[in-house]
Design an enzyme around this catalytic site. Structure first.
Site, PDB file in Angstrom:
ATOM      1  CG  ASP A   1     -35.083  44.733  -8.086  1.00 30.15           C
ATOM      2  OD1 ASP A   1     -33.942  44.592  -7.601  1.00 30.15           O
ATOM      3  OD2 ASP A   1     -35.289  45.044  -9.274  1.00 30.15           O
TER       4      ASP A   1
ATOM      5  CG  ASP B   1     -28.204  51.059 -11.645  1.00 33.71           C
ATOM      6  OD1 ASP B   1     -27.937  49.852 -11.528  1.00 33.71           O
ATOM      7  OD2 ASP B   1     -28.774  51.708 -10.747  1.00 33.71           O
TER       8      ASP B   1
END
EC number: 4.3.2.10
Length: 272
Positions: free
Chosen positions: A130, A11
């Site tokens: 997600d 990330d």
């Protein structure tokens, strides 16, 4: 059984690798190019770069990070975050990425999946989903029509798709969405459980299994990996094709090779 893949996830925020819990409380975990080189040497099958602020702050991806990594690392690289157009796809593929991951833009403009897969090939298009469990208070809720309902010790729930880095619920059922992206031409699904993210309590097996069984596409399980045993579990019980992980690798709690050996010990095929 096809060979399973182990994929470190980086990330990236402002050019650095960060990691948080449930998509929040981010802390620094290092330089993306250096970490990529380490994981490459450890035998990672692929890498995923997610620019976690790009979609929300409407910022372009750090193309130079992709370029510098692609120059030194020769395993497939998937890049996501803030990609909204076919031109964005083109720029990042040109910088050295092998696949592009889209999430918010796919929900806002599903035709982008179709368009990109027709131009670049389905193998280039990864749809990131997600997901958060949405618990039902009133079983007569009219909004539940067409949604897949599950039961746990905490009650009945359905899986809701979230966008903008997990900041906004869409009201879309994750299983229905997975089927739709498959029909539109996605080549792969990157499935993240927001409930499990960063907890190190294990992947959401119920979610992973439900999505894996509803599509023919490869499903990458993400969110919650805390041990090699969790990886074995998501392959055996969640039917995942690949396992994504971050914290346990970034903070040197284990390494790719150790995870692969444990997976192999359980008679699950991996590339050693």
């Amino acid at each position: 059984m096809l060979t399973k893949r182990i994929i470190p996830c980086l990330d990236i925020k402002e050019g650095r690798v960060v990691k948080g819990t449930n998509f929040l409380e981010l802390r620094d975990a290092g330089d993306p190019v250096e970490l990529s080189k380490i994981y490459n040497e450890q035998g990672a099958d692929e890498l995923v770069f997610l620019d976690i602020t790009a979609s929300f702050e409407k910022r372009d991806i750090i193309i130079d990070v992709v370029k510098r990594t692609a120059e030194q690392v020769f395993i497939p690289l998937t890049v996501g975050g803030g990609i909204k157009t076919v031109e964005d796809f083109r720029r990042i593929l040109r910088a050295g990425a092998d696949k592009i991951s889209i999430n918010t833009s796919a929900v806002k403009n599903p035709e982008l999946i179709k368009e990109a897969s027709e131009i670049f090939g389905t193998q280039c298009v990864v749809v990131a989903i997600d997901v958060k469990r949405n618990y039902i208070n009133d079983s007569n809720d009219k909004n539940l029509s067409g949604k897949y309902i599950f039961e746990s010790k905490n009650g009945k729930f359905w899986f809701e798709v979230y966008i903008y880095g997990g900041r906004e619920g869409t009201g879309i059922d994750a299983i229905n969405w997975a089927k739709k992206v498959e029909n539109l031409g996605a080549g792969e699904i990157l499935l993240t459980s927001m409930d499990a993210d960063g907890t190190k309590d294990g992947y959401d097996i119920t979610l992973t299994k439900a999505i894996s069984e509803s599509v023919k596409l490869p499903v990458i399980a993400s969110g919650g990996c805390g041990s090699s045993a969790h990886v074995v579990e998501v392959f055996k019980n969640g039917n995942a094709d690949a396992a994504l992980m971050a914290s346990i690798l970034h903070y040197r709690e284990t390494d790719v090779q150790k995870i692969k050996k444990e997976v192999q010990k359980n008679n699950i095929p991996v590339r050693i």
